[in-house]
Design a protein around this motif. Structure first.
Motif: not given
Length: 52
Positions: A19-22, A24-26, A28-29
């Motif tokens: 969930e933290r990775i997702v 972070g990706i959101v 960054a986008v």
């Protein structure tokens, strides 16, 4: 850990690593999108100011 405490307050439980990775990706986008918008606005302003 302060981050886990804040997650527990906000969501009721600490976030899983995926969930933290997702998130972070959101994030960054979103940052990249805002940077692209600012770049386009600066380019448009430059073109309009130098064309006059």
């Amino acid at each position: 850990m302060a981050i886990a405490q804040r997650e527990r307050e906000a969501f009721g439980h600490p976030l899983a690593p995926i969930e933290r990775i997702v998130a972070g990706i959101v994030l960054a986008v979103g940052v990249a999108g805002h940077a692209a918008l600012v770049g386009a606005a600066v380019t448009l302003a430059f073109l309009l100011l130098t064309a006059l």
